[in-house]
Design an enzyme around this catalytic site. Structure first.
Site, PDB file in Angstrom:
ATOM      1  N   SER A 112       0.886  -0.880  -0.322  1.00  0.00           N
ATOM      2  CA  SER A 112       0.058  -0.071   0.083  1.00  0.00           C
ATOM      3  C   SER A 112       1.377   1.350  -0.074  1.00  0.00           C
ATOM      4  O   SER A 112       1.668   1.434   0.686  1.00  0.00           O
ATOM      5  CB  SER A 112      -0.552  -0.440   1.289  1.00  0.00           C
ATOM      6  OG  SER A 112      -2.357   1.262   1.088  1.00  0.00           O
ATOM      7  N   GLY A 113       0.571   2.540  -0.803  1.00  0.00           N
ATOM      8  CA  GLY A 113       1.052   3.553  -0.530  1.00  0.00           C
ATOM      9  C   GLY A 113       3.244   3.413  -1.642  1.00  0.00           C
ATOM     10  O   GLY A 113       3.087   4.167  -2.259  1.00  0.00           O
ATOM     11  N   THR A 117      -2.241   2.843  -8.394  1.00  0.00           N
ATOM     12  CA  THR A 117      -3.752   3.401  -8.873  1.00  0.00           C
ATOM     13  C   THR A 117      -2.690   4.362  -9.850  1.00  0.00           C
ATOM     14  O   THR A 117      -3.223   4.331 -10.958  1.00  0.00           O
ATOM     15  CB  THR A 117      -4.194   3.976  -7.557  1.00  0.00           C
ATOM     16  OG1 THR A 117      -4.484   2.867  -6.971  1.00  0.00           O
ATOM     17  CG2 THR A 117      -5.098   4.550  -8.149  1.00  0.00           C
ATOM     18  N   ASN A 162      -1.130   5.642   2.908  1.00  0.00           N
ATOM     19  CA  ASN A 162      -0.682   5.587   1.634  1.00  0.00           C
ATOM     20  C   ASN A 162      -2.149   6.853   1.647  1.00  0.00           C
ATOM     21  O   ASN A 162      -3.302   6.646   1.851  1.00  0.00           O
ATOM     22  CB  ASN A 162      -1.574   4.672   0.991  1.00  0.00           C
ATOM     23  CG  ASN A 162      -1.604   5.267  -0.230  1.00  0.00           C
ATOM     24  OD1 ASN A 162      -1.789   6.544  -0.677  1.00  0.00           O
ATOM     25  ND2 ASN A 162      -1.795   4.059  -1.296  1.00  0.00           N
ATOM     26  N   SER A 165      -5.464   5.408  -0.482  1.00  0.00           N
ATOM     27  CA  SER A 165      -4.939   4.168  -0.515  1.00  0.00           C
ATOM     28  C   SER A 165      -6.501   3.648  -1.271  1.00  0.00           C
ATOM     29  O   SER A 165      -7.688   3.827  -1.038  1.00  0.00           O
ATOM     30  CB  SER A 165      -4.938   3.507   0.976  1.00  0.00           C
ATOM     31  OG  SER A 165      -4.966   1.915   0.562  1.00  0.00           O
ATOM     32  N   SER A 166      -6.497   2.548  -2.563  1.00  0.00           N
ATOM     33  CA  SER A 166      -7.764   1.644  -3.017  1.00  0.00           C
ATOM     34  C   SER A 166      -7.712   1.349  -1.832  1.00  0.00           C
ATOM     35  O   SER A 166      -7.802  -0.114  -1.131  1.00  0.00           O
ATOM     36  CB  SER A 166      -6.522   0.734  -3.894  1.00  0.00           C
ATOM     37  OG  SER A 166      -6.645   1.511  -4.898  1.00  0.00           O
ATOM     38  N   GLY A 389      -2.962  -3.219  -2.101  1.00  0.00           N
ATOM     39  CA  GLY A 389      -1.172  -3.388  -1.805  1.00  0.00           C
ATOM     40  C   GLY A 389      -1.484  -4.575  -0.679  1.00  0.00           C
ATOM     41  O   GLY A 389      -2.492  -4.053   0.174  1.00  0.00           O
ATOM     42  N   GLU A 391      -0.618  -5.241   3.217  1.00  0.00           N
ATOM     43  CA  GLU A 391      -0.322  -4.012   4.167  1.00  0.00           C
ATOM     44  C   GLU A 391      -0.173  -5.212   5.831  1.00  0.00           C
ATOM     45  O   GLU A 391      -0.965  -6.076   5.893  1.00  0.00           O
ATOM     46  CB  GLU A 391      -1.848  -3.044   4.298  1.00  0.00           C
ATOM     47  CG  GLU A 391      -3.045  -3.589   3.771  1.00  0.00           C
ATOM     48  CD  GLU A 391      -4.073  -2.817   3.844  1.00  0.00           C
ATOM     49  OE1 GLU A 391      -3.875  -1.700   3.143  1.00  0.00           O
ATOM     50  OE2 GLU A 391      -5.737  -2.408   4.061  1.00  0.00           O
TER      51      GLU A 391
END
Length: 1089
Positions: A112-113, A117, A162, A165-166, A389, A391
């Protein structure tokens, strides 16, 4: 000074920063990989290759190399022609889809981050730019691009790792026509993190849309939806985090609303989506107090706004959040009983309604995007996987467990295809190979998803959920005990007092089992569905389509089993495509540019398996292809394989490789595939293939351009005739000839080009005669461009190192708007006057018709008005004032006479022009014209610069009639008008290179262009000379220089040609015969024999 300031990142002298492709690292270790990535990151190179795999390091800032210039640079280029870039991978993927006719996908992975994306956005943006298409295709492109801000608003949130973050996964499939135009698409979404709607971890936010609505709503919307500040809402104020650095929620809200509009969501539905979002916020503010072990709504007023926004009865809402209807069965009979809930259960019911509403709105948005891009049948597609991602948080719950499971599956695909499958393929195909060891994470995937022997974590979780009652924490403790019994001895599993630990490929993660069972059940009680189905809004009823009266059979689907099925379906989809990989790396936790945490990056390099990836790539082969596909792609390289190879495919491949002289150590033949070791060898094949296509394309272009040129020539001829029609007597061949435009060969005349702007186009260029105040003729080079005309003369340098040399001098540069008119006589001559503001120019040119027609055209384009033309037999022009008594006007009088040659007689301030037959220098302006003192001009580079092809015409008779409008040809032109290349042509002395039509061709490129130019410049002499002419009686001469005739009555000849002299003239122009053709030529170009 940084490297960016010294060099452009893609120029040839760019600073080298580490290695572009880590396959080329001298030492392969985690430390060397990290060092190379750091070096490049610090110099703002965020992309690096491992063979075809792209490594992307998040720079946490906007980089300068995502402009249209880079899109143009990478389009159609081979991977190693330019520095590593996401555009190179995307272009390769897009072209492979079109060439091989295979679906492609790109798997973007990382924690993540790490920038997944953003990478997906750049891929979609690039494809949108490089693919063509009409209005419908543009509509699909707009939807593809606008789906990003919409889904990000409803599906992304700020987390501690993030800022964007998605919180859901998406597989975006862009569908293409066979011509490569995006004409459809489909989004599959996975596991929206619904729990975020009702609670967030410390320092995190809810989904972006809530804050966008609060900041961006109009005054009317604020009033209608009950919008307050974010700290007013329980669902937003638990973490006391409302702002995100670098995010403008207000402008993002307008972007979100615009995206809904583009996608085609109706205005009333847009309003209801916002109404539901606001309704969820107000639902969260319903609080409960305990009253005799039962829950009561603390403040009845808090029910009013959510009931109003959701279109339901306030009393029913109160009833449904504080009680539940349950079905009980007694001996075959069933009856419904209403159970009153306690405070904990009531809060759970309220939150379940909020989560259910939000998830269904999200699904509606995805469905709307899909409906807008729907295509009745599939052809080609490019899939972009942008998924949450890996995490690890302080507290990791059920959502993190599901997210990390999906990432584990993606890592398994990467291992399967880049490490395991590649090595197995070498063995199957009989290629010599030494096995490379790596960690295969299939063991972790099995631990989570196995059904039996031993059952995986998800199977145990589903069993516990099937037997649990109500909510109690007891179920979570039961889960922990059952897990210990089922997988307690597994090497990648440990348990602790509040949960369990899984040893993922990316590290150990501790999961807290509290709430696992509840979130896995993911059940929305029938009472709440009934409540929403009673809404006055059809849109909300549409979101809840369940048929509650039908009998329920079997277990309800759990969230865990749903994500497991989705993950496996996704893997199957990806396996059917040709995969490409982007491995994203997060360099720090501070989210700041140029901050590099060594240990964090090293950890990611280790768990992503980059070292093993490099080792397999170095030892292996960059390219492999089935024999028939290889033959199909490169068949064009040899006559034996084009259009198809007849015979054994293996032998066909070997024939192709031998024909391009590829070293035998650069490839190996497998059982069914050819393996090529280095990318450079593949680029050799690709370049040769491009050259072949290029040469064929040139042939087609040449034929087409010739056709266009002929049509354009006819149009220009008509335009030129119409200008002088009924006003001026025609000279012979003033129209029935080729309009060349550039008679000076400007491309090879840098001494003249220096006076023009760098890319200024030349419409007309010729050597003309200018008459001064005393009517003395002076040679000038006249150049006409779309905005100016230039007069260039020559002067002797009077001082300095170049003293005595003749140099070109710019005499005049005049804007075309400054030309006030043109004066001509009505007679048959080549004189005209260009009038301007200060003084006029009295000029003579044998190509006056062409010059004036072009001048009129350009003048009209610039001024939107016609250029004034005056036709009189007495003309007047102003001369520039020079010294005492200068200036004034001069007159030119034209009188009728017999003949083609103008005799000039000056007297005072008047020049008399009379046609006469004196002398033999026909077509060159009379006895006063001096013999050319300059060398003959070189043949112009393009013989049809204004669109006219070389058209041969008979001499014809001199016409003294006024201009006749040329008749449009209703049938094909006669064969003699357009001679083919092979037919013997009157101008035999002119070599083919001087009938050059290269200006109509695509400019030469690369090695092929150099070879082509070399072959033209070093053309061997013809095998046979033409038969000698019968010996003529009378004097003869031999050509000392090559001369190219500038008019139809002139001879062209090459060095050494022998010419019969028919007449010598004092003007310097002689008349002669060569190869049966008579014409004029300059006497100073020959020597008598």
């Amino acid at each position: 000074m940084g490297s960016k300031e010294r060099f452009h990142w893609q120029s040839h002298n760019v600073k080298q920063s580490g290695v572009d492709d880590m396959v080329l690292l001298s030492k392969i270790s985690e430390e060397a990989i990290v060092e190379n990535l750091k070096k490049r990151f610090m110099d703002d190179f965020i992309f690096t290759y491992i063979g075809p795999v792209l490594i992307s390091v998040n720079p946490f800032k906007q980089m300068p190399y995502f402009t249209d210039r880079e899109i143009e640079l990478y389009q159609g280029a081979a991977q190693y022609e330019n520095p590593p870039h996401i555009y190179a991978l995307t272009d390769n993927m897009y072209r492979n889809m079109l060439i091989d006719g295979e679906n492609q996908c790109v798997i973007i992975s990382g924690e993540s981050g790490a920038g997944k994306t953003v990478a997906a956005k750049y891929i979609m943006g690039y494809i949108s730019k490089v693919s063509g298409g009409g209005e419908k295709v543009q509509h699909v492109k707009d939807i593809i691009l606008q789906s990003n801000p919409l889904l990000e608003a409803f599906g992304n949130a700020k987390t501690v790792r993030n800022n964007n973050s998605s919180r859901f996964g998406k597989y975006f499939e862009i569908q293409f026509s066979r011509g490569g135009e995006p004409d459809g698409g489909k989004i599959s979404n996975f596991l929206l993190e619904k729990s975020r709607v009702v609670s967030q971890n410390e320092c995190e936010r809810n989904f972006h849309i809530y804050y966008q609505l609060i900041q961006g709503a109009s005054q009317e919307q604020r009033q209608n939806l009950g919008i307050m500040s974010p700290d007013y809402y329980f669902y937003l104020n638990q973490t006391d985090t409302y702002q995100v650095e670098g995010t403008d929620d207000r402008s993002d809200f307008h972007e979100t609303m615009n995206a809904m509009q583009v996608i085609g969501i109706r205005g009333e539905d847009q309003q209801l989506v916002l109404q539901i979002v606001a309704g969820i916020l107000h639902l969260g503010n319903i609080s409960f107090r305990e009253e005799g072990n039962y829950a009561r709504v603390e403040n009845a007023d808090s029910l009013a706004f959510p009931a109003y926004l959701l279109g339901v009865d306030q009393e029913r809402l109160n009833e449904k959040v504080t009680s539940r209807k349950m079905d009980s069965k007694w001996g075959g009979r069933s009856e419904s009983i209403t159970v009153t809930l306690n405070v904990e259960q009531a809060a759970y019911t309220r939150d379940a309604l909020a989560k259910g509403l939000y998830a269904r709105v999200f699904d509606f948005l995805v469905e709307s995007i899909n409906r807008a891009m729907q295509k009745p049948y599939e052809e080609y597609s490019v899939g972009v996987l942008d998924i949450y991602g890996f995490e690890i948080f302080q507290r990791n719950g059920f959502e993190q467990f599901c997210i990390n499971f999906v990432n584990e599956k993606l890592q398994q695909i990467f291992i399967e295809l880049t490490l395991k499958a590649e090595q197995e393929e070498y063995v199957q195909e009989g290629i010599k190979w030494t096995q490379i060891q790596y960690f295969n994470n299939k063991v972790v995937c099995d631990l989570i998803e196995n059904k039996l022997n031993p059952p995986g974590i998800m199977s145990v979780l589903d069993d516990v959920c099937a037997t649990m009652h109500a909510t109690g924490e007891g179920a979570d403790q039961t889960l922990l005990q059952k897990l210990q019994a089922a997988v307690g001895t597994h090497e990648h599993f440990n348990s602790w007092n509040s949960g369990f630990v899984i040893h993922h490929y990316a590290g150990k993660v501790s999961y807290d089992v509290n709430g696992f069972c509840e979130r896995n059940r993911d059940v929305l009680f029938t009472d709440l569905i009934e409540l929403m189905q009673s809404s006055e809004y059809g849109f909300i009823r549409m979101l809840f389509p369940e048929k509650l009266d039908s009998d329920k059979k079997g277990r309800p689907t759990t969230a865990g089993s749903k994500i497991k099925k989705q993950a496996n379906d996704l893997v199957n989809t990806l396996m059917k495509c040709t995969p490409h990989y982007i491995r994203c790396i997060k360099p720090n936790e501070t989210k700041k540019p140029r901050d590099w945490e060594e240990s964090r990056v090293k950890h990611q390099v280790e768990y992503l398996g980059l070292k093993e990836n490099i080792r397999v790539r170095r030892a292996g082969f960059a390219y492999r292809r089935l024999f028939h596909k290889f033959l199909q792609r490169y068949a064009i390289l040899t006559p034996e394989t084009w259009p198809s190879w007849r015979g054994d495919e293996r032998q066909g491949v070997q024939h192709l490789l031998r024909s391009v002289n590829m070293d035998p150590d650069q490839y190996q033949m497998g059982q069914s595939k050819v393996f090529i070791k280095n990318p450079e060898s593949l680029f050799l094949l690709e370049e040769m293939r491009e050259r072949k296509f290029d040469s064929f394309a040139r042939v087609i272009q040449k034929a087409w351009r010739r056709h266009i040129a002929i049509r354009k020539y006819e149009q220009m001829r008509e335009e030129a005739a119409s200008i002088l029609y009924n006003f001026k007597e025609r000279r012979r061949n003033s129209i029935n000839r080729n309009f060349v435009g550039d008679y000076l060969g400007m491309e090879e005349r840098p001494e003249l080009r220096q006076f023009l702007a760098k890319r200024e186009r030349i419409d007309f260029a010729d050597s003309i005669t200018k008459y001064d105040r005393r009517f003395k003729p002076i040679k000038r080079d006249f150049i006409l461009t779309p905005k100016y005309f230039y007069l260039i003369g020559r002067e002797k340098v009077k001082k300095g190192p170049e003293k005595g040399q003749i140099k070109e001098v710019l005499k005049k540069k005049v804007e075309l708007q400054a030309v006030s008119g043109v004066s001509l006589s009505t007679r048959q001559d080549d004189f005209f006057i260009l009038h301007e503001n200060n003084a006029d120019n009295f000029l003579e040119s044998i190509f006056k018709t062409e010059l004036i027609s072009l001048l009129c055209k350009r003048f009209e384009e610039l001024t939107r008005s016609k250029l004034p033309l005056s036709f009189k037999d007495t003309l007047q022009f102003r001369v520039k004032k020079e010294g005492w008594g200068g200036g004034g006007t001069r007159n030119v009088t034209f009188i009728r006479g017999q003949g083609d040659v103008a005799a000039l007689k000056a007297g005072g301030k008047t020049l008399t022009v009379k046609p006469t037959r004196k002398g033999a220098a026909q077509g060159r302006g009379g006895s006063r014209r001096p013999a050319p003192s300059r060398s003959a001009p070189q043949a112009p580079k393009g013989a049809c610069r204004n669109g006219g092809p070389q058209i041969s015409r008979g001499d014809g008779r001199a016409q003294r009639d006024t201009y006749k409008m040329p008749q449009k040809q209703t049938r094909a032109p006669p064969a003699t008008a357009l001679p083919t290349r092979n037919v013997s042509y009157q101008h035999k002395a002119r070599p083919p290179s001087e009938h050059n039509m290269d200006f109509l061709n695509v400019p030469d490129q690369g090695v092929a262009g150099m070879q082509r130019r070399r072959s033209v410049s070093q053309r061997p002499p013809p095998a046979r000379r033409p038969k000698p002419q019968p010996k003529a009686e009378g004097p003869r001469c031999r050509a000392l220089y090559q001369y190219v005739g500038q008019d139809v009555d002139e001879l062209s000849f090459n060095v050494g040609d022998v010419i019969d002299i028919l007449m010598e003239d004092a003007s310097g122009w002689w008349k002669g015969r060569l190869h049966g053709k008579e014409g004029l030529f300059p006497g100073n170009y020959v020597q008598k024999i």
